[in-house]
Each structure stands twice: as structure tokens, then as C-alpha cells.
Design a protein around this motif. Sequence first.
Motif, mmCIF file in Angstrom:
data_model
loop_
_atom_site.group_PDB
_atom_site.id
_atom_site.type_symbol
_atom_site.label_atom_id
_atom_site.label_comp_id
_atom_site.label_asym_id
_atom_site.label_seq_id
_atom_site.Cartn_x
_atom_site.Cartn_y
_atom_site.Cartn_z
ATOM 1 N N ALA A 11 0.882 -1.147 0.036
ATOM 2 C CA ALA A 11 0.063 0.072 -0.107
ATOM 3 C C ALA A 11 1.012 1.392 -0.155
ATOM 4 O O ALA A 11 0.632 2.247 -0.761
ATOM 5 C CB ALA A 11 -0.756 -0.212 1.186
ATOM 6 N N LYS A 14 2.428 1.922 -3.553
ATOM 7 C CA LYS A 14 1.704 2.320 -4.357
ATOM 8 C C LYS A 14 1.507 3.704 -4.307
ATOM 9 O O LYS A 14 1.227 4.526 -5.189
ATOM 10 C CB LYS A 14 0.147 1.599 -4.338
ATOM 11 C CG LYS A 14 0.383 0.129 -5.009
ATOM 12 C CD LYS A 14 -1.123 -0.448 -4.732
ATOM 13 C CE LYS A 14 -1.136 -1.835 -5.654
ATOM 14 N NZ LYS A 14 -1.612 -2.016 -6.714
ATOM 15 N N ARG A 15 1.398 4.365 -3.000
ATOM 16 C CA ARG A 15 1.127 5.629 -2.527
ATOM 17 C C ARG A 15 2.451 6.349 -3.260
ATOM 18 O O ARG A 15 2.271 7.476 -3.717
ATOM 19 C CB ARG A 15 1.051 5.636 -1.001
ATOM 20 C CG ARG A 15 0.584 7.126 -0.591
ATOM 21 C CD ARG A 15 0.858 7.247 0.960
ATOM 22 N NE ARG A 15 2.190 7.303 1.431
ATOM 23 C CZ ARG A 15 3.112 8.268 1.270
ATOM 24 N NH1 ARG A 15 2.710 9.442 0.543
ATOM 25 N NH2 ARG A 15 4.212 8.218 1.940
ATOM 26 N N GLU A 52 0.407 -8.536 -4.526
ATOM 27 C CA GLU A 52 -0.997 -9.002 -3.811
ATOM 28 C C GLU A 52 -0.712 -10.462 -3.685
ATOM 29 O O GLU A 52 -1.729 -11.321 -3.449
ATOM 30 C CB GLU A 52 -2.109 -8.708 -4.791
ATOM 31 C CG GLU A 52 -2.671 -7.245 -3.994
ATOM 32 C CD GLU A 52 -2.134 -6.184 -4.802
ATOM 33 O OE1 GLU A 52 -1.330 -6.458 -6.031
ATOM 34 O OE2 GLU A 52 -1.946 -5.206 -4.410
#
Length: 462
Positions: A11, A14-15, A52
Motif C-alpha cells: 500500500a 503504491k502511494r 498481492e
Amino acid sequence: MSAPIRNYDIAELKRLDVAHHLPAQADHKVIAEMGGSRIITRAEGSTIYDGEGNAILDGMAGLWCVNVGYGRTELAEAAYEQMLELPYYNTFFKTATPPTVKLAAKIAEKLGGHLTHVFFNSSGSEANDTVFRLVRHYWKLKGEPQRKVFISRWNAYHGSTVAGVSLGGMKHMHVQGDLPVPGVEHVMQPYWFGEGFGEDKAAFAARAAQAIEDKILEVGPENVAAFIGEPVQGAGGVVIPPPGYWPKVQEICRKYGILLVCDEVITGFGRLGQWFGHQYYGVTPDLVPMAKGLSSGYLPISAVGVADHIVRELREKGGDFVHGFTYSGHPTCAAVALKNIEIMEREGLIERTREDTGPYLAEAFAERLADHPLVGEARSVGLLGGVEIVAEKGSNKRFKGEEGTAGPIVRDLCIKNGLMVRGIRDTIVCCPPLVITHAEIDRLVDTIRRSLDEAEPILRAL
Ligand code: PXG
């Protein structure tokens, strides 16, 4: 040996991707709306893994480059050892390094014939910049400075630098940056399915080659420096020219004394079941840009094979060829490329592609894809394949009458179903690692079929 599996904060990555990274050849708005790129964390053999935890069969060998597959300890060791001994030195100061010189000799051996010398760069685009400058320099030395024009094909891909985009024939790329630069002329591509459908293939091949001669006569043969073409167009949608095209192109170039450049950035290093694509087609170019499979993408390195008559001109007339890069002949990249070629030789990957996996892929395309109601053509050569999606079986009609409607939908379904492929307009293309197994080829083909099945109701409802 498998690398350790690290745990990443996906996460957060991705940020950061959205906050700070501009990915290559991407719609940055789309990536931001997605909440960041898919983060690929590791790979082994022909499989990549994302953050993922999805395992995805890499039908694209990265970006047409990871020919020996992922997870090669030997390549990491070659880089490690070279970095300890001599990580970097240049070739500007009348100097060279052992791996650079050995790699030049190795490439010359694989090219054979009159292609005796090699000029190094870091990317395929730079290789084509080298071609651009070297060709014009050569003609000046020869006393024919007016020979400046390059002839290329529409829908060709020769890179993303100013020279690369200019030599390339991608109109949507020309628009950005006001390209091409002066002196590049484009002619029709040998894309039978798109531009010759229904026409006799031999007649189409002759027509596509004739377009080159017509352009030469239009420009004036005395002004034409070189013709450049990919043996098989990759980024253009795996456009496999019909038999007869390449020998005819060579004949035309010879007739007018024009240099022949075969851009082997994708087709080099075994892709078509020969070391080089021009060998597959039985032609002899004067210049051969290559990259990607040269190091299987493990480190960035590219080269241009140069014919002896060009080298002779450079040597006899003398003077600096004022061209080259900090990383031309980078020793660590060269050491990895040498080891990569050694692996290909030792494991017989070229022969395997020619005699085993290439024919196996062709057979699987013919037996398990060609009859699908959405498939207009399923073509391949070596381990390079393209599947044309059509709205009406037996035609080349596209969904909604518009190119590029079906391709992205089928591509996204393939990725969802565990197969990385590219959708180029309405062609699903694949270019797997040369180590791909029969079982993996079965999975590749079956996943394309399943994705076409899933796409059909969506496409018919448009
Ligand atoms: N020539 C050819 C034939 C290529 O395929 C280049 C030159 C440029 O190489 P570099 O290393 O500068 O990228 C290429 C690269 C695609 C795609 O969309 C294809 C390439 C690069 C990026 C995207 O399929 N081919």
C-alpha cells in the motif's frame, strides 16, 4: 536458487508510486486513478509475482527481453564478480575493458560474415541513435553527403529517443515532440492481415517491398542513406512479413547501394529460433542494432553490429567519430551479457526455440486458438506470437468498426487470469522467455482462449 522472499508494504509503495513516480509510456492519470501501479516483487523462471501474491505467467518476457528467464544466479554472480574487480570504466580514453572486448568478439561471431565490429550503448533507442549518426557520417566520408534520407515503415518501433521515434513509424508518438526530424520517410508495412487481407500473400509481399523502391525513386536514389526495418515488428503487433518480403527488400537496397539496417532489438538472441532474425530470413544487413535479449534484460546494454566496409571507411578516413556514451561498453553489463550468451549456448535455447518450443507454440495456436469465433488469425514465428481479434469470423472487421476496442479488454482478462500479455490495438501478442516449457505454453494458449470466451459477450454487447 530462489531469492529470499521479502515482505513489502505494498500500500505504501503504491502511494509513493503515485506521489513521486512517472512510469514509462503510461497514462499517468489512469495510474493515479488506479491508486498506483501493480508492484511486481519477484520472479522465477517464466513466472512473475506481484505484491498481492498473484503468480502471473510472463507471456512477455518482461518487455520482450528476459530470454533466459528469471532467477539466474549465474548472471547475478557475473555482475558481482565484475563489480568487485572493475565495476566501471569507459571507452573514451583509448581504453577498453576485458568483458567489453570479449563481448564484441562474441557478438561478431554470432553475427558472422561481414558484420565484424560492434559499437556499444545502453538501450535499443541509443543503438538506433548510433545507427542514425553513423550512417550519415559514413556517407559523408564516402563523399556522398547528400545521402541523408532514412526509409522506414509505418508502425515500426525503433525507440523512444528523438532519433528512435523519428525512425519509428508510430504516428501517435510523432505527435509528441513534433517528430520525425527531417530526412525520414515512411512506407507501408508488410502487415498482411491489416493491409493485404484477401490478397495473395506473395503478391502482397511484392507490393510491400515495391513501396520501398517507389519511395527511393521518389526521393532520388542518390539521396537515400539507409532502409531500416525490424525483421518482425514487435511493438507494432507482431507483424510477420510474408515469405519473399525480406529477400526482395535486400535486393532493392543492393540495387541502389543503400545500407540495410535490421533492427534486432526484439528479434536478436534467439527469438525466431536463430541468433538473429535476419539469419532466419536469409538476408545480410550492413548494420544491426540489438539490445533486450543481449543481457536478457538483467542489465541495460545494447550494441550495433557494423559491417566491415563501414569500419574500413571510418578507419581509412580517420578522425573522431564523435559519438558515444558514458556507459558505452559498460564492463559489468558486458560481463552479464557474456554470461547470458554462454547460458543460451550451453542450454541450446536457440535450437530449442527453433525445433521444439517454437513449433509447439505454432501448433497450439493452430489447434486451440485459430477456430475461436473471435480469432481472425493466430500467427507465430519462433517464440513470438500474435492473435488478431475480429468481430466477424473469416474477416478482419473490428468490434465497433474501430481498432483498439477489443485488445485492451482481452488483455486485461488475460492478466486477471494469470497471464501477462500485451494488447496492441486488437492483437494480443506474446513473447515468452525462451525457457518456457510445454506445460506453460499450454497454459498461455488456454488462458488466451478462456479470456476470449469471457470477452465475447462483453464485446458483442458493445
Ligand atoms: N527497436 C525495437 C525493435 C524495439 O522493440 C527499441 C528499438 C528501443 O529499445 P529501448 O531499449 O530503448 O526501449 C525497441 C523497444 C512495447 C514496447 O510497447 C516495445 C519496446 C519498448 C517499450 C515498449 O511493446 N521495444
